[in-house]
Design a protein around this motif. Structure first.
Motif, mmCIF file in Angstrom:
data_model
loop_
_atom_site.group_PDB
_atom_site.id
_atom_site.type_symbol
_atom_site.label_atom_id
_atom_site.label_comp_id
_atom_site.label_asym_id
_atom_site.label_seq_id
_atom_site.Cartn_x
_atom_site.Cartn_y
_atom_site.Cartn_z
ATOM 1 N N ILE A 21 0.789 -1.022 -0.006
ATOM 2 C CA ILE A 21 -0.184 0.052 -0.066
ATOM 3 C C ILE A 21 0.880 1.109 0.160
ATOM 4 N N LEU A 22 1.880 1.229 1.032
ATOM 5 C CA LEU A 22 2.905 2.553 0.878
ATOM 6 C C LEU A 22 3.388 2.801 -0.473
ATOM 7 N N SER A 23 3.760 1.723 -1.163
ATOM 8 C CA SER A 23 4.541 1.828 -2.453
ATOM 9 C C SER A 23 3.632 2.683 -3.379
ATOM 10 N N PHE A 24 2.396 2.673 -3.317
ATOM 11 C CA PHE A 24 1.526 3.561 -3.920
ATOM 12 C C PHE A 24 1.643 5.018 -3.705
ATOM 13 N N LEU A 25 1.944 5.164 -2.310
ATOM 14 C CA LEU A 25 1.902 6.564 -1.895
ATOM 15 C C LEU A 25 3.173 7.430 -1.931
ATOM 16 N N SER A 26 3.030 8.792 -2.039
ATOM 17 C CA SER A 26 4.559 9.734 -2.108
ATOM 18 C C SER A 26 4.837 9.630 -0.722
ATOM 19 N N SER A 27 6.254 10.299 -0.838
ATOM 20 C CA SER A 27 6.816 10.115 0.523
ATOM 21 C C SER A 27 6.081 10.828 1.595
ATOM 22 N N ALA A 43 6.239 -0.637 9.196
ATOM 23 C CA ALA A 43 6.327 -0.852 7.916
ATOM 24 C C ALA A 43 6.701 0.224 7.451
ATOM 25 N N TRP A 44 6.489 1.350 7.729
ATOM 26 C CA TRP A 44 7.011 2.689 7.038
ATOM 27 C C TRP A 44 8.460 2.740 7.159
ATOM 28 N N GLN A 45 8.941 2.387 8.399
ATOM 29 C CA GLN A 45 10.308 2.426 8.892
ATOM 30 C C GLN A 45 11.148 1.321 7.938
ATOM 31 N N THR A 46 10.830 0.278 7.617
ATOM 32 C CA THR A 46 11.215 -0.796 6.983
ATOM 33 C C THR A 46 10.773 -1.005 5.682
ATOM 34 N N ARG A 47 10.552 0.135 4.803
ATOM 35 C CA ARG A 47 10.131 -0.127 3.535
ATOM 36 C C ARG A 47 11.029 -0.868 2.640
ATOM 37 N N PRO A 48 10.728 -1.622 1.666
ATOM 38 C CA PRO A 48 11.580 -2.389 0.955
ATOM 39 C C PRO A 48 12.420 -1.724 -0.178
ATOM 40 N N GLU A 49 12.179 -0.354 -0.429
ATOM 41 C CA GLU A 49 12.884 0.330 -1.509
ATOM 42 C C GLU A 49 13.356 1.633 -0.733
ATOM 43 N N ILE A 89 21.673 7.658 5.977
ATOM 44 C CA ILE A 89 21.658 6.069 5.333
ATOM 45 C C ILE A 89 21.875 5.464 6.490
ATOM 46 N N LYS A 90 22.605 5.843 7.639
ATOM 47 C CA LYS A 90 23.053 4.943 8.985
ATOM 48 C C LYS A 90 21.909 4.731 9.660
ATOM 49 N N LYS A 91 21.039 5.673 9.923
ATOM 50 C CA LYS A 91 19.594 5.692 10.680
ATOM 51 C C LYS A 91 18.553 4.846 9.773
ATOM 52 N N THR A 92 18.647 4.894 8.716
ATOM 53 C CA THR A 92 17.712 4.234 7.750
ATOM 54 C C THR A 92 18.111 2.618 7.846
ATOM 55 N N LEU A 93 19.093 2.474 7.780
ATOM 56 C CA LEU A 93 19.508 0.744 7.638
ATOM 57 C C LEU A 93 19.388 0.343 9.185
ATOM 58 N N LYS A 94 19.673 0.997 10.125
ATOM 59 C CA LYS A 94 19.603 0.487 11.565
ATOM 60 C C LYS A 94 18.457 -0.557 11.832
ATOM 61 N N PRO A 95 17.337 -0.170 11.542
ATOM 62 C CA PRO A 95 16.305 -1.089 11.663
ATOM 63 C C PRO A 95 16.220 -2.305 11.143
ATOM 64 N N ASP A 104 14.782 -4.840 -0.425
ATOM 65 C CA ASP A 104 14.621 -5.100 -1.747
ATOM 66 C C ASP A 104 15.383 -4.271 -2.638
ATOM 67 N N THR A 105 15.440 -3.165 -2.585
ATOM 68 C CA THR A 105 15.923 -2.209 -3.484
ATOM 69 C C THR A 105 16.542 -0.892 -2.829
ATOM 70 N N VAL A 106 17.967 -0.576 -3.269
ATOM 71 C CA VAL A 106 18.585 0.524 -2.737
ATOM 72 C C VAL A 106 19.133 1.484 -3.992
ATOM 73 N N ASN A 107 18.660 2.594 -3.978
ATOM 74 C CA ASN A 107 19.068 3.858 -4.969
ATOM 75 C C ASN A 107 19.884 4.616 -4.169
ATOM 76 N N LEU A 108 21.092 4.800 -4.883
ATOM 77 C CA LEU A 108 21.890 5.932 -3.939
ATOM 78 C C LEU A 108 22.319 6.751 -5.131
ATOM 79 N N GLU A 109 22.013 7.787 -5.152
ATOM 80 C CA GLU A 109 22.343 8.900 -6.315
ATOM 81 C C GLU A 109 23.033 10.087 -5.810
ATOM 82 N N ILE A 110 23.990 10.266 -6.066
ATOM 83 C CA ILE A 110 25.130 11.357 -5.517
ATOM 84 C C ILE A 110 25.354 12.363 -6.808
ATOM 85 N N GLY A 111 24.977 13.718 -6.496
ATOM 86 C CA GLY A 111 25.172 14.802 -7.592
ATOM 87 C C GLY A 111 26.293 15.138 -7.876
ATOM 88 N N GLU A 112 26.676 16.062 -8.757
ATOM 89 C CA GLU A 112 27.981 16.534 -9.018
ATOM 90 C C GLU A 112 28.682 17.405 -8.228
#
Length: 169
Positions: A21-27, A43-49, A89-95, A104-112
């Protein structure tokens, strides 16, 4: 007539359904939904993406300092962005680590705005993702090294890389 205690509680949905359900919602909407109950919060704290993006941190910093372009940020502000993303990153991965939950998925985008000094952050993110059984890893990390640990990840199904230095193995 049945007595009412005044509390109306519905049975909780399984975490995977809440994730769906959360996957259909905006942040913003999923954050609001996290207050529905403890189950929704966890569930929100441990979303798969998971999405980590330095440009979001940079745009917040630009608003604070009244800048227009990311390259106009001082080294101090760039370091603050680095620290903020590193902590996120540290806080998110801790739980995930604590509860043994796979990512399931990790997206890491670092700008210029970065250079090779960001390698420790990229390493931390990759290590945490691999440790938590990541299946899909997407890196956009200009001027940074692709961590060798991703090549040893047994759970990895999909690796997408753009703008990274790939080490010789």
């Amino acid at each position: 007539m049945a007595e009412s205690s005044g509390n109306c509680t519905a049975p909780e949905l399984p975490r995977h359904l809440i994730h769906h359900i959360l996957s259909f919602l905006s942040s913003r909407e999923s954050t609001k939904a996290s207050i529905l109950s403890k189950a929704w919060f966890w569930a929100w704290q441990t979303r798969p993406e998971l999405e980590f993006n330095s440009d979001i941190c940079a745009s917040k910093k630009l608003k604070q300092v009244g800048g227009i372009w990311a390259f106009s940020l001082s080294e101090i502000h760039k370091n603050e962005i680095y620290e903020e993303l590193f902590e996120q990153i540290k806080k998110t991965l801790k739980p995930y680590s604590r509860q043994g939950i796979c990512v399931d998925t990790v997206n890491l985008e670092i700008g210029e705005i970065v250079d090779s000094q960001w390698n420790p952050l990229v390493q931390k993110c990759a290590k945490g993702a691999v440790k938590n059984g990541v299946r899909n890893l997407h890196f956009s990390i200009p001027k940074c090294d692709l961590p060798e640990i991703v090549f040893r990840a047994k759970s990895l199904v999909d690796l997408s890389v753009s703008w990274a230095n790939i080490p010789r193995l």
